[in-house]
Enzyme design. Structure first.
Site, PDB file in Angstrom:
ATOM      1  N   TYR A 116      -1.419  12.001  -3.581  1.00  0.00           N
ATOM      2  CA  TYR A 116       0.036  11.886  -3.713  1.00  0.00           C
ATOM      3  C   TYR A 116       0.401  12.020  -5.185  1.00  0.00           C
ATOM      4  O   TYR A 116      -0.212  11.392  -6.045  1.00  0.00           O
ATOM      5  CB  TYR A 116       0.511  10.528  -3.187  1.00  0.00           C
ATOM      6  CG  TYR A 116       2.006  10.316  -3.289  1.00  0.00           C
ATOM      7  CD1 TYR A 116       2.890  11.050  -2.484  1.00  0.00           C
ATOM      8  CD2 TYR A 116       2.545   9.390  -4.184  1.00  0.00           C
ATOM      9  CE1 TYR A 116       4.271  10.845  -2.567  1.00  0.00           C
ATOM     10  CE2 TYR A 116       3.926   9.188  -4.264  1.00  0.00           C
ATOM     11  CZ  TYR A 116       4.776   9.915  -3.463  1.00  0.00           C
ATOM     12  OH  TYR A 116       6.135   9.714  -3.544  1.00  0.00           O
ATOM     13  N   ASP A 122      -3.693  13.133 -12.656  1.00  0.00           N
ATOM     14  CA  ASP A 122      -2.552  12.283 -12.338  1.00  0.00           C
ATOM     15  C   ASP A 122      -3.047  10.839 -12.367  1.00  0.00           C
ATOM     16  O   ASP A 122      -3.633  10.345 -11.408  1.00  0.00           O
ATOM     17  CB  ASP A 122      -1.973  12.659 -10.973  1.00  0.00           C
ATOM     18  CG  ASP A 122      -0.765  11.794 -10.626  1.00  0.00           C
ATOM     19  OD1 ASP A 122      -0.438  10.890 -11.419  1.00  0.00           O
ATOM     20  OD2 ASP A 122      -0.161  12.023  -9.561  1.00  0.00           O
ATOM     21  N   LYS A 154       3.796   3.688 -13.508  1.00  0.00           N
ATOM     22  CA  LYS A 154       3.410   2.340 -13.072  1.00  0.00           C
ATOM     23  C   LYS A 154       3.137   1.391 -14.251  1.00  0.00           C
ATOM     24  O   LYS A 154       4.079   0.908 -14.848  1.00  0.00           O
ATOM     25  CB  LYS A 154       2.265   2.431 -12.077  1.00  0.00           C
ATOM     26  CG  LYS A 154       2.731   3.251 -10.857  1.00  0.00           C
ATOM     27  CD  LYS A 154       1.893   3.190  -9.623  1.00  0.00           C
ATOM     28  CE  LYS A 154       2.673   3.811  -8.471  1.00  0.00           C
ATOM     29  NZ  LYS A 154       2.111   5.011  -7.881  1.00  0.00           N
TER      30      LYS A 154
HETATM   31  C1  LIG Z   1       2.992   6.291  -7.590  1.00  0.00           C
HETATM   32  C2  LIG Z   1       2.408   7.600  -7.897  1.00  0.00           C
HETATM   33  C3  LIG Z   1       3.205   8.714  -8.240  1.00  0.00           C
HETATM   34  C4  LIG Z   1       4.703   8.674  -8.178  1.00  0.00           C
HETATM   35  O1  LIG Z   1       5.274   7.780  -9.090  1.00  0.00           O
HETATM   36  P1  LIG Z   1       6.783   7.275  -8.825  1.00  0.00           P
HETATM   37  O2  LIG Z   1       7.059   6.427 -10.023  1.00  0.00           O
HETATM   38  O3  LIG Z   1       6.761   6.527  -7.534  1.00  0.00           O
HETATM   39  O4  LIG Z   1       7.645   8.481  -8.767  1.00  0.00           O
HETATM   40  C5  LIG Z   1       2.577   9.883  -8.617  1.00  0.00           C
HETATM   41  N1  LIG Z   1       1.244   9.975  -8.643  1.00  0.00           N
HETATM   42  C6  LIG Z   1       0.446   8.945  -8.308  1.00  0.00           C
HETATM   43  C7  LIG Z   1      -1.031   9.100  -8.387  1.00  0.00           C
HETATM   44  C8  LIG Z   1       1.000   7.734  -7.915  1.00  0.00           C
HETATM   45  O5  LIG Z   1       0.194   6.728  -7.535  1.00  0.00           O
END
Ligand SMILES: *Cc1c(COP(=O)(O)O)cnc(C)c1O
Length: 433
Positions: free
Chosen positions: A144, A239, A267
């Protein structure tokens, strides 16, 4: 456990907010119950509006590595708020946090602040395309990267390597530029690259997957990705929105010793406020406006309150590297406790864990990619989730999410969690008889 007030609020919320929530997984839909509305949080605990107290293993989906309402983070936010909340002009704190991040994560030589992980990944692939002059990206099935169109693409059927939209509203032409490979399977990546010679701008990957439950990379997988990208002049994007400052102070790239070209963060860097960032090699980052031609902007980017919370959070993590040793120990205690319970109950479920991220999969097979994760019995997970909640343990409400341990999860709280796990597994056994 009473949930009268939560239920009332949920009914009302559904009138005004789609599904009653501002992000889908919060609705508890896949675990067959309704959400608890949270009133406040402190340390490892959450309290809901009905007065129930939970040991929290979501931690706002990752950011709360130091526990909720951390005194010095709250203090930093309050202090900043007295000077105004947003100026739309540069501030000193933005320079300080950028400098600190480049120190903590050496592959990041320059970075740009944004407001969410979604913005970070969306901008990173635009930048990779601008830099390479190519259009297509490779992602991994089950990873994701936020909700931008280019990532809401599922694997195509049969021999087709291009993806298909995974949500109405995503166009076929967008889907055609996203190619899906299999995590931990380097052959699947090589095949796509062979089929699309000189068309790939970037490979984006969660170096430790958190978003199909916790799945670690197999030895050599990330190394192979790095080698292919270097050879084929493809931008490697880690990511690390979830893993950054979570699995180590420098993220997964330090843990596995791989240097990506670009990194996305979110985060934890916001300390609980809305923040994301993307950064990497100077040569690539120089293309970002106003330095270069790749456009990307944000009214509230680098917001003073968010920067204050993030800077305080990162400063604590940077000064106290022993935090990660401590987190490893307490998370290991959970893993071993759960495995002991499996043994006592003659169960063969799977626990994947990397540092303070873990997932209990309701399957007897090793979980290494999206397909093996999907073998899990989500019905059993639902029973387990509800039993844990009744026992005061607040887990992510989906089989396909990682749980997070914070520094506030003491040995006593973990013992409590392990006992709740035993009872809840018995509830699962009972339901299957
Ligand atoms: C949470 C997450 C996102 C998205 O971040 P948001 O602040 O919710 O838009 C993208 N990549 C990874 C790996 C994530 O865990």
């Amino acid at each position: 456990m009473k949930s009268t007030k939560s239920n009332k609020l949920f009914l009302k919320a559904k009138k005004f907010i789609p599904g009653g929530v501002n992000s889908p997984v919060r609705a508890f839909k896949s675990v067959g119950t309704t959400p608890r509305f949270i009133e406040h949080a402190k340390g490892a605990y959450l309290w809901d509006v009905d007065g129930n107290k939970y040991i929290d293993y979501i931690g706002s989906w990752g950011p709360m590595i130091l526990g909720h309402s951390h005194p010095s983070i709250l203090k930093a936010i309050n202090k900043k708020a007295k000077h105004g909340t947003s100026f739309g002009a540069p501030t000193e704190l933005e320079v300080k946090i950028a400098e600190l991040i480049t120190k903590m994560v050496p592959s990041i030589e320059m970075l740009r602040m944004v407001n969410s992980g979604t913005e970070a990944t969306m901008s990173a692939i635009r930048l990779a395309r601008a830099y390479t002059g190519k259009d297509k990206i490779i992602k991994f099935d089950g990873c994701y990267h936020g909700h931008a169109d280019s990532f809401l693409i599922k694997a195509g059927s049969g021999a087709a390597t291009f993806g298909t939209p995974d949500s109405p509203g995503v166009t076929k032409s967008t889907a055609a530029d996203t190619l899906n490979a299999t995590f931990n399977n380097i052959d699947s990546v090589n095949k796509i690259i062979n089929d699309h010679k000189f068309e790939i701008a970037a490979i984006i990957v969660e170096p430790v997957v958190g978003n199909m439950g916790c799945i670690p990379p197999k030895p050599g997988f990330l190394e192979a990705l790095r080698a292919i990208c270097t050879k084929q002049k493809i931008i490697l994007i880690f990511d690390e929105v979830m893993t950054g400052f979570r699995v180590s102070a420098e993220g997964a790239q330090e843990l596995y010793g791989i240097k990506p070209d670009l990194t996305t963060l979110g985060k934890i860097i916001g300390g609980g406020l809305p923040v994301g960032a993307y950064g990497g090699r100077r040569e690539i980052m120089k293309l970002v406006a106003p330095n270069g031609p790749m456009y990307q902007a944000g009214t509230l980017s680098g917001n003073p309150l968010a920067m204050a919370a993030g800077f305080e959070m990162l400063s604590i993590l940077n000064k106290n590297k022993s935090i990660y040793k401590h987190l490893e120990q307490s998370s290991k205690q959970i893993e071993e406790g759960f495995k002991d319970n499996f043994k006592k109950l003659n169960l063969n479920f799977v626990i994947n864990r990397v540092g303070s991220m873990f997932t209990l999969f309701f399957t007897n097979n090793e979980v290494t990619d999206a397909d093996s994760a999907r073998m899990s019995d989500t019905n059993l997970f639902g029973i387990y989730f509800r039993a844990m909640l009744e026992n005061g343990i607040y887990l992510p409400p989906s089989q396909y999410e990682a749980a997070f341990v914070s520094t506030e999860h003491t040995e006593i709280l973990i013992d409590k969690t392990i006992r709740a796990n035993f009872k809840s597994l018995k509830a699962v056994l009972h339901a299957t008889k």
